[in-house]
Write a protein that holds these residues in place. Structure first.
Motif, PDB file in Angstrom:
ATOM      1  N   ARG A 198       0.841  -1.202   0.000  1.00 29.87           N
ATOM      2  CA  ARG A 198       0.000   0.000   0.000  1.00 29.87           C
ATOM      3  C   ARG A 198       0.873   1.248   0.000  1.00 29.87           C
ATOM      4  O   ARG A 198       2.052   1.196   0.328  1.00 29.87           O
ATOM      5  N   GLN A 199       0.243   2.384  -0.269  1.00 34.63           N
ATOM      6  CA  GLN A 199       0.938   3.664  -0.209  1.00 34.63           C
ATOM      7  C   GLN A 199       1.417   3.916   1.221  1.00 34.63           C
ATOM      8  O   GLN A 199       0.683   3.668   2.176  1.00 34.63           O
ATOM      9  N   TRP A 200       2.666   4.395   1.362  1.00 32.23           N
ATOM     10  CA  TRP A 200       3.156   4.763   2.681  1.00 32.23           C
ATOM     11  C   TRP A 200       2.339   5.926   3.228  1.00 32.23           C
ATOM     12  O   TRP A 200       1.936   6.812   2.483  1.00 32.23           O
ATOM     13  N   ARG A 201       2.116   5.947   4.513  1.00 29.86           N
ATOM     14  CA  ARG A 201       1.531   7.076   5.234  1.00 29.86           C
ATOM     15  C   ARG A 201       2.616   7.601   6.161  1.00 29.86           C
ATOM     16  O   ARG A 201       3.437   6.822   6.681  1.00 29.86           O
ATOM     17  N   VAL A 202       2.633   8.899   6.392  1.00 31.00           N
ATOM     18  CA  VAL A 202       3.688   9.501   7.209  1.00 31.00           C
ATOM     19  C   VAL A 202       3.759   8.853   8.589  1.00 31.00           C
ATOM     20  O   VAL A 202       4.843   8.562   9.088  1.00 31.00           O
ATOM     21  N   GLY A 203       2.607   8.623   9.201  1.00 35.03           N
ATOM     22  CA  GLY A 203       2.592   8.007  10.530  1.00 35.03           C
ATOM     23  C   GLY A 203       3.245   6.635  10.536  1.00 35.03           C
ATOM     24  O   GLY A 203       4.040   6.323  11.424  1.00 35.03           O
ATOM     25  N   ASN A 204       2.920   5.815   9.548  1.00 33.58           N
ATOM     26  CA  ASN A 204       3.513   4.474   9.469  1.00 33.58           C
ATOM     27  C   ASN A 204       5.018   4.555   9.194  1.00 33.58           C
ATOM     28  O   ASN A 204       5.804   3.799   9.765  1.00 33.58           O
ATOM     29  N   LEU A 205       5.394   5.461   8.330  1.00 35.59           N
ATOM     30  CA  LEU A 205       6.803   5.636   8.000  1.00 35.59           C
ATOM     31  C   LEU A 205       7.580   6.090   9.236  1.00 35.59           C
ATOM     32  O   LEU A 205       8.659   5.560   9.538  1.00 35.59           O
ATOM     33  N   SER A 206       7.028   7.047   9.957  1.00 41.05           N
ATOM     34  CA  SER A 206       7.680   7.564  11.156  1.00 41.05           C
ATOM     35  C   SER A 206       7.778   6.500  12.253  1.00 41.05           C
ATOM     36  O   SER A 206       8.820   6.365  12.907  1.00 41.05           O
ATOM     37  N   ARG A 207       6.714   5.733  12.441  1.00 34.50           N
ATOM     38  CA  ARG A 207       6.741   4.655  13.446  1.00 34.50           C
ATOM     39  C   ARG A 207       7.767   3.585  13.067  1.00 34.50           C
ATOM     40  O   ARG A 207       8.475   3.063  13.931  1.00 34.50           O
ATOM     41  N   THR A 208       7.849   3.272  11.792  1.00 31.45           N
ATOM     42  CA  THR A 208       8.832   2.286  11.331  1.00 31.45           C
ATOM     43  C   THR A 208      10.239   2.797  11.611  1.00 31.45           C
ATOM     44  O   THR A 208      11.093   2.063  12.108  1.00 31.45           O
ATOM     45  N   TYR A 209      10.478   4.065  11.296  1.00 27.61           N
ATOM     46  CA  TYR A 209      11.786   4.672  11.559  1.00 27.61           C
ATOM     47  C   TYR A 209      12.111   4.590  13.057  1.00 27.61           C
ATOM     48  O   TYR A 209      13.212   4.176  13.438  1.00 27.61           O
TER      49      TYR A 209
ATOM     50  N   ARG B 162      10.929   2.596  15.365  1.00 32.12           N
ATOM     51  CA  ARG B 162      11.143   1.204  15.781  1.00 32.12           C
ATOM     52  C   ARG B 162      12.552   0.739  15.399  1.00 32.12           C
ATOM     53  O   ARG B 162      13.276   0.152  16.202  1.00 32.12           O
ATOM     54  N   LEU B 163      12.965   1.045  14.174  1.00 37.16           N
ATOM     55  CA  LEU B 163      14.293   0.651  13.710  1.00 37.16           C
ATOM     56  C   LEU B 163      15.392   1.378  14.488  1.00 37.16           C
ATOM     57  O   LEU B 163      16.422   0.795  14.830  1.00 37.16           O
ATOM     58  N   ARG B 164      15.166   2.654  14.776  1.00 37.87           N
ATOM     59  CA  ARG B 164      16.114   3.443  15.566  1.00 37.87           C
ATOM     60  C   ARG B 164      16.298   2.813  16.946  1.00 37.87           C
ATOM     61  O   ARG B 164      17.415   2.641  17.422  1.00 37.87           O
ATOM     62  N   ASP B 165      15.170   2.459  17.568  1.00 40.99           N
ATOM     63  CA  ASP B 165      15.230   1.863  18.903  1.00 40.99           C
ATOM     64  C   ASP B 165      15.915   0.500  18.870  1.00 40.99           C
ATOM     65  O   ASP B 165      16.706   0.178  19.760  1.00 40.99           O
ATOM     66  N   LEU B 166      15.628  -0.304  17.843  1.00 41.31           N
ATOM     67  CA  LEU B 166      16.293  -1.606  17.704  1.00 41.31           C
ATOM     68  C   LEU B 166      17.804  -1.452  17.573  1.00 41.31           C
ATOM     69  O   LEU B 166      18.572  -2.291  18.048  1.00 41.31           O
ATOM     70  N   ALA B 167      18.226  -0.380  16.915  1.00 45.72           N
ATOM     71  CA  ALA B 167      19.654  -0.135  16.710  1.00 45.72           C
ATOM     72  C   ALA B 167      20.309   0.528  17.922  1.00 45.72           C
ATOM     73  O   ALA B 167      21.525   0.708  17.951  1.00 45.72           O
TER      74      ALA B 167
ATOM     75  N   LEU C 234      19.888   3.623  18.927  1.00 47.34           N
ATOM     76  CA  LEU C 234      20.256   5.005  18.615  1.00 47.34           C
ATOM     77  C   LEU C 234      19.470   5.979  19.483  1.00 47.34           C
ATOM     78  O   LEU C 234      18.413   5.639  20.014  1.00 47.34           O
ATOM     79  N   PRO C 235      19.961   7.202  19.626  1.00 50.95           N
ATOM     80  CA  PRO C 235      19.287   8.192  20.485  1.00 50.95           C
ATOM     81  C   PRO C 235      17.871   8.516  20.016  1.00 50.95           C
ATOM     82  O   PRO C 235      17.588   8.556  18.820  1.00 50.95           O
ATOM     83  N   LYS C 236      17.002   8.776  20.971  1.00 52.14           N
ATOM     84  CA  LYS C 236      15.590   9.061  20.683  1.00 52.14           C
ATOM     85  C   LYS C 236      15.392  10.366  19.918  1.00 52.14           C
ATOM     86  O   LYS C 236      14.360  10.572  19.302  1.00 52.14           O
ATOM     87  N   ASP C 237      16.371  11.263  19.968  1.00 51.55           N
ATOM     88  CA  ASP C 237      16.195  12.533  19.260  1.00 51.55           C
ATOM     89  C   ASP C 237      16.456  12.413  17.753  1.00 51.55           C
ATOM     90  O   ASP C 237      16.308  13.385  17.026  1.00 51.55           O
ATOM     91  N   LEU C 238      16.829  11.239  17.294  1.00 52.10           N
ATOM     92  CA  LEU C 238      16.931  11.002  15.851  1.00 52.10           C
ATOM     93  C   LEU C 238      15.527  10.709  15.333  1.00 52.10           C
ATOM     94  O   LEU C 238      14.911   9.723  15.728  1.00 52.10           O
ATOM     95  N   VAL C 239      15.037  11.576  14.479  1.00 52.87           N
ATOM     96  CA  VAL C 239      13.685  11.437  13.946  1.00 52.87           C
ATOM     97  C   VAL C 239      13.737  11.395  12.422  1.00 52.87           C
ATOM     98  O   VAL C 239      14.712  11.830  11.805  1.00 52.87           O
ATOM     99  N   LEU C 240      12.687  10.912  11.832  1.00 53.70           N
ATOM    100  CA  LEU C 240      12.612  10.746  10.387  1.00 53.70           C
ATOM    101  C   LEU C 240      12.900  12.043   9.631  1.00 53.70           C
ATOM    102  O   LEU C 240      13.591  12.044   8.620  1.00 53.70           O
ATOM    103  N   TYR C 241      12.397  13.155  10.132  1.00 51.99           N
ATOM    104  CA  TYR C 241      12.534  14.438   9.439  1.00 51.99           C
ATOM    105  C   TYR C 241      13.991  14.874   9.306  1.00 51.99           C
ATOM    106  O   TYR C 241      14.325  15.712   8.469  1.00 51.99           O
ATOM    107  N   LEU C 242      14.881  14.280  10.111  1.00 51.72           N
ATOM    108  CA  LEU C 242      16.297  14.630  10.022  1.00 51.72           C
ATOM    109  C   LEU C 242      16.908  14.230   8.681  1.00 51.72           C
ATOM    110  O   LEU C 242      17.959  14.753   8.310  1.00 51.72           O
ATOM    111  N   ALA C 243      16.265  13.345   7.945  1.00 53.87           N
ATOM    112  CA  ALA C 243      16.752  13.019   6.601  1.00 53.87           C
ATOM    113  C   ALA C 243      16.731  14.276   5.736  1.00 53.87           C
ATOM    114  O   ALA C 243      17.641  14.513   4.934  1.00 53.87           O
ATOM    115  N   ARG C 244      15.709  15.091   5.895  1.00 51.45           N
ATOM    116  CA  ARG C 244      15.605  16.358   5.166  1.00 51.45           C
ATOM    117  C   ARG C 244      16.706  17.318   5.607  1.00 51.45           C
ATOM    118  O   ARG C 244      17.350  17.965   4.793  1.00 51.45           O
TER     119      ARG C 244
END
Length: 162
Positions: free
Chosen positions: A85-96, A98-103, A105-115
């Protein structure tokens, strides 16, 4: 390591082009003009303010990612989630997150930092005007927020003076 190919694809595209997550989630095959190397979004965050479409230039690396994402499809969203299905921002952010936490990494790393990563890199390598246009900012003061300089970079800048 735990990221799905679908997540890696859209995250790589976010890092490459500096688009907002919501913009890439909404991109359709029809929005991608391969011949003119541009993605055109009529609906975007600042559409009401600017009255203009958002144009995202397509470089060689982004084109490769788009080609992989689209495949032989002729319509629909460019980036599909693992469920197809089409990605939704909420799902994309939650996936990011979850992956950050598994790795671990610090909680202040958020999806928007890619920009921000893209904007900072473009500012460093090509200058702030390139970053402003690539990120779609009308005011350069907005782009200035994307310039993340560390002490080493500032110290190196001092050495430019004779």
């Amino acid at each position: 390591m735990h990221a799905s190919p679908a997540f890696r694809l859209i995250y790589s595209a976010l890092r490459q082009c500096g688009a907002r997550p919501g913009e890439l989630c909404r991109v359709t095959v029809a929005d991608v003009d391969r011949a003119n190397r541009v993605i055109t979004l009529k609906e975007h965050k600042t559409a009401n303010k600017t009255g203009q479409a958002r144009r995202i230039p397509i470089g060689r690396k982004l084109m490769e990612l788009l080609d992989r994402a689209i495949g032989d499809r002729t319509e629909g969203p460019v980036f599909l989630s693992p469920t197809g299905r089409q990605w939704r921002v909420g799902n994309l952010s939650r996936t990011y997150s979850r992956l950050r936490d598994l790795a671990g990494l610090p909680k202040d790393l958020v999806l928007y930092l890619a920009r921000h990563e893209c904007g900072t890199k473009i500012c460093r390598e090509k200058g702030i005007e390139y970053a402003r246009r690539l990120l779609g900012h009308s005011d350069i003061s907005t782009t200035q927020r994307y310039m993340h300089l560390d002490d080493n970079e500032l110290a190196d800048a001092q050495d430019l003076i004779d």
